[in-house]
Every structure is written in C-alpha cells, then in structure tokens.
Design an enzyme around this catalytic site. Sequence first.
Site, PDB file in Angstrom:
ATOM      1  N   ASP A  34      33.738 126.458  77.723  1.00  0.00           N
ATOM      2  CA  ASP A  34      34.720 126.046  78.736  1.00  0.00           C
ATOM      3  C   ASP A  34      34.742 124.531  78.959  1.00  0.00           C
ATOM      4  O   ASP A  34      35.443 124.028  79.832  1.00  0.00           O
ATOM      5  CB  ASP A  34      34.459 126.765  80.070  1.00  0.00           C
ATOM      6  N   GLU A  36      32.047 122.583  79.807  1.00  0.00           N
ATOM      7  CA  GLU A  36      30.991 122.035  80.658  1.00  0.00           C
ATOM      8  C   GLU A  36      29.820 121.534  79.808  1.00  0.00           C
ATOM      9  O   GLU A  36      29.536 122.067  78.734  1.00  0.00           O
ATOM     10  CB  GLU A  36      30.514 123.100  81.658  1.00  0.00           C
ATOM     11  N   ARG A  94      35.424  98.682  85.868  1.00  0.00           N
ATOM     12  CA  ARG A  94      36.579  97.827  86.164  1.00  0.00           C
ATOM     13  C   ARG A  94      37.356  98.333  87.377  1.00  0.00           C
ATOM     14  O   ARG A  94      38.242  97.670  87.859  1.00  0.00           O
ATOM     15  CB  ARG A  94      37.495  97.713  84.935  1.00  0.00           C
ATOM     16  N   GLN A  95      36.996  99.557  87.847  1.00  0.00           N
ATOM     17  CA  GLN A  95      37.658 100.069  89.062  1.00  0.00           C
ATOM     18  C   GLN A  95      36.748  99.740  90.244  1.00  0.00           C
ATOM     19  O   GLN A  95      36.167 100.613  90.881  1.00  0.00           O
ATOM     20  CB  GLN A  95      37.905 101.562  88.920  1.00  0.00           C
ATOM     21  N   HIS A 128      31.682  94.078  84.098  1.00  0.00           N
ATOM     22  CA  HIS A 128      32.859  93.225  84.268  1.00  0.00           C
ATOM     23  C   HIS A 128      32.677  92.240  85.429  1.00  0.00           C
ATOM     24  O   HIS A 128      32.979  91.059  85.304  1.00  0.00           O
ATOM     25  CB  HIS A 128      34.101  94.089  84.467  1.00  0.00           C
ATOM     26  N   LYS A 190      45.156  84.042  82.397  1.00  0.00           N
ATOM     27  CA  LYS A 190      45.790  85.366  82.235  1.00  0.00           C
ATOM     28  C   LYS A 190      46.119  85.928  83.615  1.00  0.00           C
ATOM     29  O   LYS A 190      45.275  85.926  84.504  1.00  0.00           O
ATOM     30  CB  LYS A 190      44.811  86.308  81.511  1.00  0.00           C
ATOM     31  N   ARG A 192      47.791  89.489  85.513  1.00  0.00           N
ATOM     32  CA  ARG A 192      48.116  90.891  85.231  1.00  0.00           C
ATOM     33  C   ARG A 192      48.950  91.479  86.370  1.00  0.00           C
ATOM     34  O   ARG A 192      48.620  91.290  87.538  1.00  0.00           O
ATOM     35  CB  ARG A 192      46.806  91.695  85.087  1.00  0.00           C
ATOM     36  N   ASP A 217      34.857  88.061  74.877  1.00  0.00           N
ATOM     37  CA  ASP A 217      35.208  88.780  76.098  1.00  0.00           C
ATOM     38  C   ASP A 217      34.166  89.858  76.343  1.00  0.00           C
ATOM     39  O   ASP A 217      33.411  90.221  75.441  1.00  0.00           O
ATOM     40  CB  ASP A 217      36.611  89.394  75.957  1.00  0.00           C
TER      41      ASP A 217
HETATM   42  C1  R5P Z   1      39.588  92.020  81.818  1.00  0.00           C
HETATM   43  O1  R5P Z   1      39.664  91.023  82.516  1.00  0.00           O
HETATM   44  C2  R5P Z   1      38.555  92.169  80.753  1.00  0.00           C
HETATM   45  O2  R5P Z   1      37.662  91.107  80.735  1.00  0.00           O
HETATM   46  C3  R5P Z   1      39.193  92.319  79.390  1.00  0.00           C
HETATM   47  O3  R5P Z   1      39.842  91.107  79.059  1.00  0.00           O
HETATM   48  C4  R5P Z   1      40.197  93.418  79.401  1.00  0.00           C
HETATM   49  O4  R5P Z   1      39.645  94.560  79.958  1.00  0.00           O
HETATM   50  C5  R5P Z   1      40.659  93.719  77.991  1.00  0.00           C
HETATM   51  O5  R5P Z   1      41.630  94.714  78.032  1.00  0.00           O
HETATM   52  P1  R5P Z   1      42.692  94.872  76.862  1.00  0.00           P
HETATM   53  O6  R5P Z   1      41.926  94.911  75.575  1.00  0.00           O
HETATM   54  O7  R5P Z   1      43.376  96.166  77.171  1.00  0.00           O
HETATM   55  O8  R5P Z   1      43.611  93.710  76.945  1.00  0.00           O
END
Ligand code: R5P
Length: 293
Positions: A34, A36, A94-95, A128, A190, A192, A217
């Site tokens: 199932d 789990e 990241r959340q 992050h 950057k 978003r 990164d």
């Molecule tokens: C966000 O600020 C992180 O440092 C990465 O740059 C981000 O998560 C990368 O995501 P993606 O590959 O979808 O652009």
Amino acid sequence: MKIIAGPASTALSEAVSAQSNIPTVSVVSKTFPDGESYVRLDGEVAGKSVAIIQTTCPPAQDSRLFQLAFLADAAKRAGAIKVSAVVPYLAYARQDKMFLTGEGLSVETIARMLKAAGVDELFTVNIHSEQTLTQFPFPAKTVSAIGLIADYFIKKGHQGAYALAPDKGAMYIAQQAQSVLGGDAGHLNKTRDRHTGQTVQTAEGLNVKNKTVIILDDIISTGGTIVGAAKILREQGAAHIFCGCVHGLLIGDAQKRILDAGVEEIVGTDSVPGPASKVSLSPLISQVLKGAN
Ligand code: R5P
C-alpha cells in the site's frame, strides 16, 4: 557511537564508517504494497549514541523523512542514549518562511516531527538558510561542502577560476569557493515571483570575459537558475562555464537544459545520489561525527 545506515544513504554511510572507524548498523527496509514504509535495525544500539545518516532528497522525500523518523524511534526503543540525525539534503528546507497568507512553516513541522520521533540533534549540509535551524526544537548545525567541490575543480586544473553566485544570497558560497580557487568572485541578481515561481536574473559589473567561470549554488532544482546564469555568462564572453552545487536535484530534464546552455560539467555531491554526485560528503560527515563522538 554507531552509524545507522539509512536506506537513502547506504553507500555514503559505509564511506563515512570506513573513514571514521565508527561501526555501522545496517537497516532492513521495504515498502508495503500500500506504499507504507517499513524499517528495522539489524544490530545492537543499546547504551550507544547513534548517528542516522539519511538524505531526504527527491524522489520520495516524504518516505525518506518517515524512514528517518521511524529509525530514530526504533533506535530509542532499542536503548540508544542519543540520536543524531545526519541529513545531507534536508527536504522542505526551502519552505522556511510564510511567503503568502495561509501558508504554514513546513520545515519547522518536519523538525518537530523528528523531535517527537526521538531525534536529539541534527546535522545537515549547506541548508538554504542557516537561520532556519535556530527555530528547530533541538541543536541543529549546517556544514559546508563548498570546499570539497572547489577542490574537485582544482584537481581538474581550474585553479584561478571565477566563482560566480547566481544570486546575492549565494555570495557566501562563491566566497568559500574563491578561497580555494584563488580567483575572483561575484554574483548576479535574481528576483522571483512568489506566485508563478518565475525568476529574472541580471548582471552588474561582472568581469568574466575570456575567463573560466564556475557557477556555484546550494541547490539545483529545475535548473532554471543555472540556465539563466549561463546565458548571461555567454553574453559577457566567458570562455568556459562549469557549475558546482551541493544538492543536484536536477529535476526532469534539468541536466540536459544546463548542458545545452553551454555548461561544460555539472558537479554535485552524494547528498543527492545521481549523475552529478561526483564529490562525496564522507570526509565532511566523518569530521562532524568525530567532533560529536
Ligand atoms: C534558491 O535561491 C536556491 O539557492 C537555488 O538557486 C534554487 O533553488 C535553484 O532552483 P532552480 O534550479 O529551480 O532554478
């Protein structure tokens, strides 16, 4: 101390064990029809401190988190005196902010779940935002694998390469790499859109003409950030473009899109086992466990 080799990180656990001389306890795991998860410790942990090494990267990050929680519970029930969770890639990290009304704080929910299961402390790699860990209900620490990634590029002959962060928040990563590579460092900007997830990248005052550039990164997810950065670098006349990341999730066709964008090689770690995991975190984790032992 004993290492519990989490099902998502068995190879890494064995490598850490070999380097640190800390014995491993293997884990029997399966998935019921199932869906789990089932885990069982295949060894003694009574009276011991244990370190469960279990990454929680995609695919199946939710199952991997549950395996980790179940292993912590099993270790405590089997008499372990202290449970350290070593989670190279921490899912949901990241959340960590409530960006829009009605959201929860997913990463804090995960931490509370792990605490309830028996985790006493947590180590992760290049989370992050380090700030996230201050809200956890147990001591939690992040360590950086950027030095190991930069070493990889040095061994490939890229001493003096330009270390580029794809956004300002990753500048500390570029600077860590710069201290090994010995060249210049800089960052793009950057922004978003929180609803669509679309990003816009811009460059100011970069001097990368005819240079070898390594974009660094913490995470590559869809690859959009690296593809955008590579486009700017090509426009600015970079001679060679490489990419180093700690967590190469490389969702969908991200790897192909990045290579098609002119990046010559993608280098990640075994926090996410896969085609880009060319650098092992084992020396870093061995060091962490020796310090915690
Ligand atoms: C966000 O600020 C992180 O440092 C990465 O740059 C981000 O998560 C990368 O995501 P993606 O590959 O979808 O652009």
